[in-house]
Write a protein that holds these residues in place. Structure first.
Motif, PDB file in Angstrom:
ATOM      1  N   VAL A 197      -0.462  21.465 -23.566  1.00  0.00           N
ATOM      2  CA  VAL A 197      -1.677  22.251 -23.845  1.00  0.00           C
ATOM      3  C   VAL A 197      -1.307  23.721 -24.028  1.00  0.00           C
ATOM      4  CG1 VAL A 197      -3.834  23.066 -22.848  1.00  0.00           C
ATOM      5  CG2 VAL A 197      -3.217  20.660 -22.650  1.00  0.00           C
ATOM      6  N   MET A 209      -1.263  14.034 -14.054  1.00  0.00           N
ATOM      7  CA  MET A 209       0.000  13.338 -14.341  1.00  0.00           C
ATOM      8  C   MET A 209       1.137  14.015 -13.595  1.00  0.00           C
ATOM      9  SD  MET A 209      -0.543  12.892 -18.440  1.00  0.00           S
ATOM     10  CE  MET A 209       1.042  12.190 -18.887  1.00  0.00           C
ATOM     11  N   PHE A 210       1.102  15.355 -13.604  1.00  0.00           N
ATOM     12  CA  PHE A 210       2.118  16.146 -12.905  1.00  0.00           C
ATOM     13  C   PHE A 210       2.147  15.771 -11.429  1.00  0.00           C
ATOM     14  CE2 PHE A 210       3.171  20.043 -10.524  1.00  0.00           C
ATOM     15  CZ  PHE A 210       4.378  20.386 -11.098  1.00  0.00           C
ATOM     16  N   ILE A 255      14.487  18.258 -15.131  1.00  0.00           N
ATOM     17  CA  ILE A 255      14.899  16.850 -15.188  1.00  0.00           C
ATOM     18  C   ILE A 255      13.798  15.984 -14.587  1.00  0.00           C
ATOM     19  CG2 ILE A 255      16.598  15.165 -14.368  1.00  0.00           C
ATOM     20  CD1 ILE A 255      18.651  17.370 -14.300  1.00  0.00           C
ATOM     21  N   MET A 256      13.186  16.495 -13.532  1.00  0.00           N
ATOM     22  CA  MET A 256      12.164  15.727 -12.822  1.00  0.00           C
ATOM     23  C   MET A 256      10.772  15.901 -13.436  1.00  0.00           C
ATOM     24  SD  MET A 256      13.636  14.122 -10.357  1.00  0.00           S
ATOM     25  CE  MET A 256      14.990  14.097  -9.197  1.00  0.00           C
ATOM     26  N   VAL A 257      10.525  17.069 -14.016  1.00  0.00           N
ATOM     27  CA  VAL A 257       9.185  17.337 -14.538  1.00  0.00           C
ATOM     28  C   VAL A 257       9.214  17.354 -16.065  1.00  0.00           C
ATOM     29  CG1 VAL A 257       7.243  18.923 -14.484  1.00  0.00           C
ATOM     30  CG2 VAL A 257       8.779  18.782 -12.524  1.00  0.00           C
ATOM     31  N   PRO A 258       8.596  16.379 -16.706  1.00  0.00           N
ATOM     32  CA  PRO A 258       8.622  16.332 -18.165  1.00  0.00           C
ATOM     33  C   PRO A 258       7.886  17.537 -18.777  1.00  0.00           C
ATOM     34  CG  PRO A 258       7.689  14.320 -17.242  1.00  0.00           C
ATOM     35  CD  PRO A 258       7.828  15.289 -16.125  1.00  0.00           C
ATOM     36  N   ALA A 269      -3.184  16.502 -17.658  1.00  0.00           N
ATOM     37  CA  ALA A 269      -1.745  16.778 -17.516  1.00  0.00           C
ATOM     38  C   ALA A 269      -1.410  17.135 -16.073  1.00  0.00           C
ATOM     39  CB  ALA A 269      -1.326  17.909 -18.455  1.00  0.00           C
ATOM     40  N   ALA A 288      -5.702  19.885 -19.960  1.00  0.00           N
ATOM     41  CA  ALA A 288      -4.808  20.461 -18.952  1.00  0.00           C
ATOM     42  C   ALA A 288      -5.014  19.780 -17.604  1.00  0.00           C
ATOM     43  CB  ALA A 288      -5.064  21.963 -18.822  1.00  0.00           C
ATOM     44  N   ILE A 316       3.516  12.181 -10.932  1.00  0.00           N
ATOM     45  CA  ILE A 316       4.970  12.134 -11.102  1.00  0.00           C
ATOM     46  C   ILE A 316       5.653  12.782  -9.906  1.00  0.00           C
ATOM     47  CG2 ILE A 316       6.883  13.069 -12.471  1.00  0.00           C
ATOM     48  CD1 ILE A 316       5.203  12.499 -14.965  1.00  0.00           C
ATOM     49  N   LEU A 317       5.091  13.899  -9.450  1.00  0.00           N
ATOM     50  CA  LEU A 317       5.667  14.611  -8.309  1.00  0.00           C
ATOM     51  C   LEU A 317       5.656  13.749  -7.052  1.00  0.00           C
ATOM     52  CD1 LEU A 317       6.645  17.403  -8.959  1.00  0.00           C
ATOM     53  CD2 LEU A 317       4.752  18.354  -7.648  1.00  0.00           C
ATOM     54  N   ASN A 319       4.886   9.310 -18.353  1.00  0.00           N
ATOM     55  CA  ASN A 319       4.465  10.191 -19.454  1.00  0.00           C
ATOM     56  C   ASN A 319       4.777   9.562 -20.807  1.00  0.00           C
ATOM     57  OD1 ASN A 319       6.555  12.586 -20.718  1.00  0.00           O
ATOM     58  ND2 ASN A 319       7.369  11.275 -19.122  1.00  0.00           N
ATOM     59  N   PHE A 348      -4.276  11.479 -22.123  1.00  0.00           N
ATOM     60  CA  PHE A 348      -4.012  12.915 -22.252  1.00  0.00           C
ATOM     61  C   PHE A 348      -4.223  13.353 -23.703  1.00  0.00           C
ATOM     62  CE2 PHE A 348      -0.297  16.185 -22.276  1.00  0.00           C
ATOM     63  CZ  PHE A 348      -1.178  17.244 -22.191  1.00  0.00           C
ATOM     64  N   GLY A 403      -0.443   8.840 -21.091  1.00  0.00           N
ATOM     65  CA  GLY A 403      -0.045   9.557 -22.294  1.00  0.00           C
ATOM     66  C   GLY A 403      -1.131   9.549 -23.355  1.00  0.00           C
ATOM     67  N   TRP A 441       5.896  12.855 -30.092  1.00  0.00           N
ATOM     68  CA  TRP A 441       4.862  13.676 -29.464  1.00  0.00           C
ATOM     69  C   TRP A 441       4.813  15.103 -30.028  1.00  0.00           C
ATOM     70  CZ3 TRP A 441       0.857  13.045 -26.183  1.00  0.00           C
ATOM     71  CH2 TRP A 441       0.405  14.134 -25.446  1.00  0.00           C
ATOM     72  N   ILE A 453       9.461   8.301 -14.106  1.00  0.00           N
ATOM     73  CA  ILE A 453       9.114   9.536 -14.825  1.00  0.00           C
ATOM     74  C   ILE A 453       8.841   9.222 -16.291  1.00  0.00           C
ATOM     75  CG2 ILE A 453       9.956  11.808 -15.539  1.00  0.00           C
ATOM     76  CD1 ILE A 453      11.680  11.840 -12.992  1.00  0.00           C
ATOM     77  N   ARG A 476       6.597  17.746 -21.541  1.00  0.00           N
ATOM     78  CA  ARG A 476       5.388  17.274 -22.217  1.00  0.00           C
ATOM     79  C   ARG A 476       4.105  17.665 -21.491  1.00  0.00           C
ATOM     80  NH1 ARG A 476       5.675  11.080 -24.291  1.00  0.00           N
ATOM     81  NH2 ARG A 476       7.185  11.549 -25.910  1.00  0.00           N
ATOM     82  N   LEU A 477       4.192  17.722 -20.161  1.00  0.00           N
ATOM     83  CA  LEU A 477       2.989  18.012 -19.377  1.00  0.00           C
ATOM     84  C   LEU A 477       2.461  19.414 -19.647  1.00  0.00           C
ATOM     85  CD1 LEU A 477       3.935  16.346 -15.982  1.00  0.00           C
ATOM     86  CD2 LEU A 477       2.577  15.436 -17.844  1.00  0.00           C
ATOM     87  N   GLY A 478       3.291  20.283 -20.229  1.00  0.00           N
ATOM     88  CA  GLY A 478       2.827  21.625 -20.554  1.00  0.00           C
ATOM     89  C   GLY A 478       2.323  21.756 -21.976  1.00  0.00           C
TER      90      GLY A 478
END
Lengths: 303, 295
Positions: free
Chosen positions: A152, B269-270, A143-146, B266, B263, B273-274, B219, B245, B242, A239, B215, A148-150
């Protein structure tokens, strides 16, 4: 608005109201009416802000080119009506396929998300296991980590699995994306389900799988809410179709709208028709499910 | 746990854990790992430590792009917060003001419609309406460096204002009627009741809305890409993480993409967001025990 009478009437229930009371009552009623008109005025105004742009696109998609520019606010009349936009869109692009792709991907993803999430939520709430809270927290991370960031690594993974340009790739990613919220929401519904039923079923010798099947109808409102709320982000996503399945055969409606509008840049009829095709089915679907949708979005937050 | 339950427990959890781990968590972890490598000539990858991050944050060509996207993204988020929350609050407050009867559901449903649309469709709808060809607006708002980003942000607000509206509405309708009536009997006006009694109860929801918006905004991609293309023009004035990236990973026109640099973007971005989520949990969420979902 049909009536201006309100509950304030009950405030003046003495049998012989004095003149002063009558005046006060009339004043307060007038103030109520003014407030009511103001509330409706603002809400109607904002509703127009929300809907007018969409209405303009839909209306003008059915008009001939000259009328689009001369009178953009006028609805199509028999004189200005034209279906040219839709004709050229359907000649150039296979929108039937795109709709079929969007429907297949969305339905498969939503069904699997709801099923897997219900199974997980049942296990996490039903069995008193030490690791259950940790597993729930792990599942809730998404829920907190999209996801999408993975992207690649998702693309590399799909390459290795030979799933690039397949609808399966999209379904797998969307299920992973939808599970966190679905599991968290459904655990709330399973916690509220009555315990007598499952205990009775167990006494009768029902297997755990049978107990789960018996509980499903009871949490149906939760299942419906989760299904409807997880549907829109999947249907509307650009996306992942763009990166994982951009081929013409696997293109979804959202991706097709994005890609075809560029080609129609000079053809306003076609642009407007494409936009209408992209927007209207969703609006209709939303209006049908509006109730469950609102409940799905607000489940858990309103408490 | 009784022994007979062990197998069902595993069977019920396996599908969700498997799909979620393989296509959700593993790719994110693997992306973090890949950001420490660089593509080698033989097609493999070579470990380079933090070199990708150093490059993105300090290289004379890459760093301006990164910091530009950062500033734009902060601006994008700030406009969302400043504009969508008051509008959402106003509408939710009016919907629950007690002046409406059957029309309440209609307003709520209709005002939420833009939120259900695809960002792509929303982008093009506004592009048409703002197009100088149609002539409602004389200034090419999307074509000027100074106005493009605020315009796109407001387009996004127009679409998503339904979310704060609905969440605030959900809290307001659940406030017990007695509370409202008690305040009225004590002589408070509707206006005072709203600000003194109801508004404080909404505070936690503003926290939740802000973190969800944060969040989503950090992204975001679809709107900028649809309207301004992968280069987020004019002159990168609408470039956010976005789109950065996307370009870094897949390349655009003459620029070739890089898996490992992608990567790395990303991963940054991670981290961003964190940090935002952690700040929310530490500063806001910790004080609001009633909203703890995990308890």
């Amino acid at each position: 608005m049909t009536t201006t009478r309100d509950t304030t009437d009950s405030a003046t229930s003495s049998p012989e109201p004095s003149a002063g009371q009558l005046v006060r009552e009339r004043q307060s009623r007038r103030r109520q009416l003014r407030a009511r008109i103001a509330v409706h005025g603002i809400l109607v105004g904002y509703t127009l802000v929300a809907l007018a742009p969409i209405a303009m696109i839909v209306m003008n998609s059915l008009k001939e080119r000259a009328a689009i520019f001369d009178s953009p606010f006028a609805p199509p009349t028999p004189e200005t009506f034209s279906g040219d936009g839709y004709e050229s869109v359907f000649n150039r692009a296979d929108f039937v396929t795109y709709f079929a792709n969007s429907i297949t991907v969305t339905v498969a993803s939503v069904v699997l998300t709801v099923l897997f999430a219900a199974m997980a939520a049942f296990a996490l709430t039903e069995y008193r296991v030490k690791i259950a809270p940790f597993l729930l927290a792990y599942l809730a991370l998404g829920i907190m980590v999209p996801i999408r960031l993975g992207t690649v690594s998702i693309l590399q993974l799909m390459n290795q699995l030979g799933l690039v340009n397949t609808r399966t790739a999209l379904v797998l990613v969307y299920v992973a994306m939808g599970l966190p919220l679905a599991v968290v929401l459904l655990t709330q519904f399973f916690r509220q389900a009555p315990t007598e039923l499952r205990e009775a079923a167990r006494v009768d010798g029902a297997s755990e799988y049978r107990v789960f099947a018996i509980l499903l109808p009871i949490v149906r409102p939760g299942l419906a809410a989760v299904a409807v709320a997880s549907m829109l982000p999947i249907w509307n996503d650009l996306w992942f179709p763009l990166i994982l399945a951009p081929s013409d055969a696997t293109s979804t409606v959202t991706l097709a709208v994005q890609q075809f509008i560029g080609q129609f840049s000079a053809d306003w009829n076609a642009v407007l028709a494409t936009l209408t095709l992209g927007a209207l089915p969703l609006i209709l679907l939303y209006l049908v499910f509006a109730r469950q949708f609102v409940r799905g979005l607000t489940a858990g937050v309103g408490k | 746990m009784r022994r007979g339950y062990r197998l069902p427990f595993v069977v019920f959890l396996a599908p969700a854990l498997l799909v979620y781990t393989m296509f959700g968590i593993y790719p994110i972890v693997d992306s973090l790992r890949l950001s420490l490598y660089t593509g080698a000539d033989d097609g493999g990858v070579a470990f380079v430590g933090l070199a990708n991050f150093v490059y993105l944050l300090t290289d004379q060509f890459a760093a301006p792009r990164f910091w530009n996207a950062f500033v734009n993204n902060v601006q994008f988020f700030a406009i969302h917060l400043i504009v969508q929350n008051p509008i959402g609050l106003l509408i939710a407050g009016l919907l629950t003001s007690g002046f409406l009867r059957r029309s309440e559901g209609w307003y709520r449903t209709l005002i939420f419609i833009p939120t259900t649309l695809s960002v792509v469709v929303v982008g093009f709808i506004w592009q048409l309406i703002l197009s100088p060809l149609w002539g409602f607006v004389e200034t090419p708002l999307l074509g000027l460096e100074s106005t493009a980003l605020p315009t796109l942000s407001l387009m996004s607000v127009w679409q998503y204002v339904g979310i704060p509206m609905l969440f605030l509405y959900a809290v307001l309708v659940n406030i017990p009627r007695e509370l409202d009536e008690a305040a009225r009997i004590d002589g408070a006006s509707g206006w005072q009741t709203f600000w003194r009694v109801k508004f404080p109860l909404l505070a936690p929801m503003f926290g939740i809305i802000s973190v969800i918006t944060y969040i989503a905004n950090f992204n975001a991609f679809d709107l900028i890409y649809s309207v301004q293309g992968p280069f987020a023009g004019p002159n990168f004035s609408t470039d956010i993480f976005g789109t950065l990236f996307y370009r870094t990973f897949l390349g655009a026109q003459t620029a070739t993409g890089s898996v490992t640099l992608g990567a790395a973007v990303a991963s940054l971005m991670f981290i961003i967001i964190l940090i935002g989520v952690a700040l929310y949990l530490l500063l806001v969420h910790r004080r609001l025990r009633t909203y703890d979902l995990s308890s």
